[in-house]
Scaffold this motif. Structure first.
Motif, short mmCIF file in Angstrom:
data_model
loop_
_atom_site.label_atom_id
_atom_site.label_comp_id
_atom_site.label_asym_id
_atom_site.label_seq_id
_atom_site.Cartn_x
_atom_site.Cartn_y
_atom_site.Cartn_z
N UNK A 129 0.81 -1.21 0.00
CA UNK A 129 0.00 0.00 0.00
C UNK A 129 0.85 1.26 0.00
N UNK A 130 2.15 1.12 0.22
CA UNK A 130 3.03 2.28 0.29
C UNK A 130 3.29 2.84 -1.10
N UNK A 131 3.38 4.16 -1.20
CA UNK A 131 3.73 4.77 -2.48
C UNK A 131 5.15 4.42 -2.91
N UNK A 132 5.95 3.95 -1.95
CA UNK A 132 7.33 3.60 -2.24
C UNK A 132 7.52 2.14 -2.62
N UNK A 133 6.46 1.35 -2.56
CA UNK A 133 6.57 -0.07 -2.87
C UNK A 133 7.02 -0.26 -4.32
N UNK A 134 8.13 -0.98 -4.51
CA UNK A 134 8.77 -1.03 -5.82
C UNK A 134 8.09 -1.99 -6.79
N UNK A 135 7.23 -2.87 -6.28
CA UNK A 135 6.55 -3.81 -7.16
C UNK A 135 6.99 -5.24 -6.89
N UNK A 136 6.38 -6.15 -7.63
CA UNK A 136 6.65 -7.58 -7.43
C UNK A 136 7.29 -8.18 -8.68
N UNK A 137 7.70 -9.44 -8.55
CA UNK A 137 8.32 -10.13 -9.67
C UNK A 137 7.28 -10.66 -10.66
N UNK A 138 6.00 -10.49 -10.35
CA UNK A 138 4.94 -11.04 -11.20
C UNK A 138 4.56 -10.07 -12.30
N UNK A 179 7.03 -0.39 -12.60
CA UNK A 179 6.36 0.60 -11.78
C UNK A 179 7.30 1.77 -11.48
N UNK A 180 6.81 2.99 -11.68
CA UNK A 180 7.57 4.19 -11.38
C UNK A 180 7.26 4.62 -9.95
N UNK A 181 8.29 4.77 -9.13
CA UNK A 181 8.08 5.10 -7.72
C UNK A 181 9.02 6.22 -7.29
N UNK A 193 14.12 5.04 -16.04
CA UNK A 193 12.77 5.58 -15.90
C UNK A 193 12.14 5.27 -14.54
N UNK A 194 12.80 4.55 -13.67
CA UNK A 194 12.18 3.97 -12.48
C UNK A 194 11.80 5.01 -11.43
N UNK A 195 12.66 6.01 -11.20
CA UNK A 195 12.47 6.90 -10.07
C UNK A 195 11.62 8.10 -10.47
N UNK A 196 10.51 8.24 -9.81
CA UNK A 196 9.58 9.33 -10.11
C UNK A 196 10.24 10.69 -9.91
N UNK A 197 10.03 11.59 -10.86
CA UNK A 197 10.53 12.96 -10.82
C UNK A 197 12.05 13.06 -10.90
N UNK A 198 12.73 11.97 -11.28
CA UNK A 198 14.18 12.06 -11.42
C UNK A 198 14.67 11.59 -12.79
N UNK A 199 13.76 11.42 -13.72
CA UNK A 199 14.18 10.94 -15.04
C UNK A 199 15.14 11.93 -15.69
N UNK A 245 25.73 20.19 -28.01
CA UNK A 245 24.47 19.44 -28.02
C UNK A 245 23.83 19.60 -26.65
N UNK A 246 22.53 19.87 -26.63
CA UNK A 246 21.79 20.05 -25.39
C UNK A 246 21.08 18.74 -25.04
N UNK A 247 21.16 18.35 -23.79
CA UNK A 247 20.49 17.15 -23.30
C UNK A 247 19.46 17.55 -22.25
N UNK A 248 18.23 17.13 -22.46
CA UNK A 248 17.15 17.41 -21.51
C UNK A 248 15.97 16.53 -21.88
N UNK A 249 15.20 16.15 -20.88
CA UNK A 249 13.96 15.45 -21.16
C UNK A 249 12.94 15.86 -20.12
N UNK A 250 11.69 15.58 -20.38
CA UNK A 250 10.65 15.83 -19.40
C UNK A 250 10.40 14.56 -18.62
N UNK A 251 10.27 14.68 -17.29
CA UNK A 251 10.01 13.49 -16.46
C UNK A 251 8.69 12.87 -16.88
#
Length: 777
Positions: A601-610, A622-624, A663-669, A771-777
């Motif tokens: 139930x935690x927002x930080x739960x990384x997910x399962x192997x399934x 899952x993005x957390x 892509x895994x960490x929310x707001x840090x892409x 060359x400029x490097x940037x992306x949107x999260x």
């Protein structure tokens, strides 16, 4: 006892890293792939002239540099000293109570400290003990750690003893004194722990465990004094590894395996294709009228007899289809069952498959017991295709739209270079067209493989823990000092001793490759992660050094079979044998946090192997977010240093651990994207057809920048690293003379010498081209 003082003066060493070779006093243009010693930073002095003061009673060492004296190893409790001998350049003594012989010798550019045990029993000895305002540690890629930073204090309070072989990627640690740095370099970190205290601030002590049955009972340190600069510290360590003959460039590795060139500029992809039959392959409207067919009852029987979870769920789904109530969940359950039972050697039943096609009959004529793994998958597919009839398309089309076609689309979208990892070799053997297509597109592709654990009765979907040699479970597993067997991954089974299973590794590999599946890479789980063991089994006593030698022998075996070898972790004891490593840049984040691992139930739960749909498991999809207190430890650029890249940029290609892809960490892409360029870290992602469709624009646009950038960066060492602002949020790395990257992690634009770097972006400049490097999260 009278205090004994010895002054050991070190001569300066100059490492010349010129930008070009010299012929008759004239510079010559460097070749496309320049040699390691032909780089910039002329006359860079990394080791300094110093005098060292040694006190044998307390084993304290002080250094005087430019008139400034600093105690670089704090005094310990006074000990009895015996057999004291001193010359102008060397001092030695013995601690009789601890049975430790100490030798301290002045060498040309360092102080050599040797600790040797004379005991036949296991025992530990601690040295050095350090206390400073800041520490430089090779945790992952590298960290700079103030002694009073609250998050790091919390981390070390929870991790008071760190196994250096697991926690450190390289065999050194460094201390920032007021005006210089002292770097303690070890031959290796085996049997060594970093012991920390957090009150009133962070202090550290190294503890070494001497193993009674180990023939080599010496622990060697080389103490270097350098500028108070991470570049000087890292380059000193690089010089040390070269002096030990423990350094090998990608260019050198490529001479024996040209396939390695495909790693240059490659994005790194874990591709999920656990189903050869997919949702779009089944004509669902026909299924309700076929549910009583013998094939579907047989699948239920197989699941009941051999499946880990039995057949109840599958039979319920089948009944739902019969009642015209089969929806998404039932479809996934049905497809999982079909694909799973295709892996079974017991799939063939003459009462069910009465009219095998020519391919199936030819394989049956050989005898099922004599078939290779790929052959019995082929047999099972042909048997099932015939039984399904019009319910599914022709066999050659099974699963291709969600596998091979993705690689074709990637190439068409501009992804020129990619390393593709499959979760298991069975994914390739079940779908050889997938492997062939990746090869044809110029990509590297290989399976995840593991020799860490063995289970007595491993399920078919944990085949890495299963071996045909049934004696291994009792005769080739690791025994701890207390006589217990070391538990396998997730507490299942036991840990294998790598020195005892070489023939079993070869047997597995030759079985996988028997039908010429075109794998050209191989990923070996944990072999470079530093999770190593002393095996106290009476019949096969094995030291950690021997354990590592067994792992390196295994890596070498795969390399000699023409495969591009990578491993988890990236510990540099494997730097000469591996080409790439996963886990240096972002390791596994807080394995012990229940919010991340257990509390669903935690927002930080990384997910399962399934993965209910046969695609990417939620653990990787899952993005957390990560908790604020973990950012300093794992992702905050303020505390990060490119130490590993300063040493091994041209030797090992490192990326994230697969649990924490780009892509895994929310707001840090975006933050991680610009760090990837700053550190020359390949982007990593988990893909299936759905994820590719979702992210292909971003992936392809980034790949078009990444590939030429890394190909250029790998031609050089990382020659410099600078922090450009007081808040440490604007940083610069340099590769050779003409290529550099400036990353701006701050909320403000940065400008200097006419170069502007916008907030949250990176600028690559290569021979004047920006060359400029940037992306949107």
């Amino acid at each position: 006892m009278k205090k004994i003082t010895t002054y050991l003066c070190l001569a300066a060493i100059t490492v010349s890293l010129s930008a070009c070779t010299m012929a008759n006093g004239k510079s010559t243009k460097k070749s496309e792939k320049i040699s390691l010693n032909h780089e910039i930073e002329k006359n860079k002095t990394y080791a300094k002239k110093d005098s060292f003061e040694v006190d044998p009673e307390t084993f304290a060492i002080s250094i005087t540099e430019n008139g400034k004296k600093a105690t670089v190893s704090l005094p310990q409790e006074s000990r009895e000293v015996a057999d004291l001998h001193q010359t102008k350049a060397e001092i030695s003594w013995r601690y009789p109570t601890e049975q430790i012989q100490v030798n301290v010798k002045k060498e040309d550019n360092h102080l050599a400290v040797s600790l040797t045990s004379s005991s036949d029993e296991d025992h530990s000895f601690s040295w050095p003990k350090v206390d400073a305002k800041n520490y430089i540690l090779p945790i992952g890629e590298g960290k700079t750690i103030p002694n009073n930073q609250k998050d790091w204090l919390s981390y070390f309070k929870e991790n008071e003893e760190l196994s250096m072989s697991e926690a450190f990627s390289m065999s050194f640690f460094a201390v920032n004194q007021e005006t210089f740095a002292t770097t303690f370099v070890m031959d290796n970190t085996f049997n060594s722990d970093l012991v920390t205290k957090t009150e009133p601030h962070l202090t550290m002590e190294a503890s070494h465990q001497f193993i009674g049955f180990d023939k080599n009972k010496s622990m060697n340190y080389r103490l270097y004094v350098t500028d108070n600069d991470p570049v000087a510290i890292a380059k000193t360590y690089q010089m040390d590894r070269m002096n030990l003959g423990q350094f090998k460039t990608l260019d050198e590795k490529e001479k024996t395996n040209p396939e390695i060139e495909k790693m240059r500029g490659a994005i790194q992809v874990y591709f999920w294709n656990s189903r050869i039959l997919n949702t779009d392959d089944i004509k669902w409207a026909k299924l309700p009228s076929m549910t009583d067919e013998p094939i579907f009852q047989w699948i239920g029987d197989l699941l009941e007899q051999y499946g880990e979870d039995g057949s109840a769920e599958y039979l319920a789904a089948l009944q739902a289809f019969k009642n015209n109530q089969g929806y998404k969940y039932e479809k996934n359950t049905f497809l999982t069952a079909l694909n799973y039972t295709l892996l079974y050697p017991q799939f063939y039943n003459p009462d069910i498959f009465k009219n095998p096609d020519k391919t199936a009959q030819k394989l049956l004529d050989k005898g099922i017991e004599s078939l290779s793994e790929q052959e019995y998958y082929t047999l099972n597919k042909h048997l099932l295709a015939d039984a399904l009839g019009a319910l599914a398309p022709p066999l050659e089309k099974w699963g291709q739209a969600t596998s091979s076609e993705v690689f074709k689309e990637m190439k068409q979208a501009g992804v020129e270079n990619a390393w593709v990892g499959l979760p298991n070799w069975a994914n390739g053997l079940m779908n050889p067209e997938l492997v062939k297509t990746a090869n044809n597109e110029g990509y590297l592709i290989g399976p995840y493989d593991s020799y860490q654990s063995i289970q007595e009765n491993a399920s078919i979907d944990w085949n890495t823990a299963s071996f045909t040699n049934k004696t291994l479970y009792e005769n080739a597993t690791v025994t701890k000092k207390n006589g217990e067997k070391a538990a396998g991954f997730l507490g299942k089974g036991r840990k294998l001793n790598p020195t005892l299973i070489s023939s079993d590794v070869e047997e597995r590999f030759t079985g996988i490759m028997k039908n010429d599946i075109p794998f050209n890479s191989w990923f070996l789980d944990t072999d470079a992660a530093g999770e190593i063991y002393n095996d106290y089994s009476p019949d096969h006593l094995t030291t950690q050094s021997e354990d590592v030698a067994g792992r390196l022998k295994r890596m070498d075996y795969f390399s000699k079979n023409g495969l591009v070898v990578g491993s988890e972790g990236g510990n540099d004891f494997a730097s000469q044998d591996m080409v790439f490593a996963h886990g240096i840049e972002t390791p596994v984040i807080m394995w012990s946090d229940p919010d991340m691992r257990e509390n669903k139930e935690s927002e930080y739960y990384v997910g399962s192997y399934a993965a209910l749909d046969g695609g990417i498991p939620t653990k990787y999809k899952k993005v957390v977010p990560i908790k604020e207190e973990y950012k300093a430890i794992y992702t905050d650029p303020v505390y990060s240093l490119p130490l590993y890249k300063l040493v091994y940029n041209r030797s090992v290609i490192t990326s994230h651990h697969w649990e924490w892809d780009s892509y895994k960490i929310k707001d840090q892409v975006n933050e991680r994207r610009i760090t990837e360029y700053l550190y020359n870290t390949p982007p990593m992602m988990h893909l299936d057809k759905s994820a590719w469709d979702e992210r292909k624009k971003d992936i392809s646009q980034n790949a078009k920048i990444w590939s030429p950038f890394q190909k250029a960066a790998l031609q050089h060492e990382m020659t410099d690293f600078k922090v450009l602002t007081d808040d440490r949020l604007v940083q610069k790395t340099q590769f050779g003379e003409k290529l550099f990257v400036i990353a701006n992690f701050s909320d403000s634009n940065y400008e200097n010498d006419g170069l502007e770097v916008a907030s949250k972006t990176a600028v690559i400049e290569n021979d004047g081209k920006k060359t400029i490097v940037k992306t949107n999260d």
